[in-house]
Scaffold this motif. Sequence first.
Motif, short mmCIF file in Angstrom:
data_model
loop_
_atom_site.label_atom_id
_atom_site.label_comp_id
_atom_site.label_asym_id
_atom_site.label_seq_id
_atom_site.Cartn_x
_atom_site.Cartn_y
_atom_site.Cartn_z
N HIS A 185 -58.68 -45.75 -34.07
CA HIS A 185 -57.39 -45.83 -34.77
C HIS A 185 -56.50 -44.63 -34.47
CE1 HIS A 185 -59.26 -49.15 -36.80
NE2 HIS A 185 -59.99 -48.39 -37.61
N ASN A 216 -54.71 -52.41 -33.17
CA ASN A 216 -54.70 -51.01 -32.69
C ASN A 216 -53.85 -50.87 -31.43
OD1 ASN A 216 -56.68 -49.38 -34.44
ND2 ASN A 216 -57.90 -51.19 -33.91
N SER A 248 -59.06 -48.35 -29.73
CA SER A 248 -59.71 -49.55 -30.25
C SER A 248 -61.22 -49.37 -30.34
CB SER A 248 -59.38 -50.75 -29.36
OG SER A 248 -60.09 -51.90 -29.78
#
Length: 230
Positions: free
Chosen positions: A166, A194, A199
């Motif tokens: 994130h 994302n 990710s």
Amino acid sequence: MRQASSPAHRRLLTGAAAGLRRRAARVARSPRAVVLVVAALVATAFAATPAYADDPGLNCAATATATISVTPNPVLYGHNALVQWSADCVANTAEDVLVISGPGFNPSTTVFPVGGGSQSVFIAQTGTVGWNVTVVDTSSDTGFSRDLASVSASVVGVTTVPDVVHDTLAQAGQALSSAGYVLGSVGSVVDCDNINRVSSQTPGAGTALPAGSSVSVKIGKKPAPPAQCQ
């Protein structure tokens, strides 16, 4: 002045001595005395001659002594440590070997002659690590083995990979650098949750990894048109 013994006194002493000699002779001729003498001789022979004296390989294995150490102690995670050992025994032969087991050693293939040596090993485990020295008589008639010495050490300086999922690529790089790691390969994967953020990461967060190692990431992106994020 001490008076001389009387003739009667001398006869009494002479008779007593003769009686003791006759009794000793009868005991020596008895079967029980013979058994006791033989048993004493057998016990003395076994005490003076070990049971393995006629087996040189077993002789060494049964009398061997050893030491083993690791430097530094505690050991440092992600670094090398030096394992040193020595061993001795009574008249070792080609049948006698030392087996060193523990991190950096494969006991099924790493076999050493009686004597000593050292080996540098990489510490990639956490918690406590340990090494053992075992002497083995490889002759087919005995197959004797015995543990001789061991050493253990706690692992310090353990670092783990931070969670950068994130994060933006810049944030991920900074977090990894602060933890002592470097940003590795950067890929991409379709991830509408994302987009332009991390990710996934390899290794995952919380993995124990030596400082200086690289961590790869994949950045989320939109799907190719005409597909769209929902």
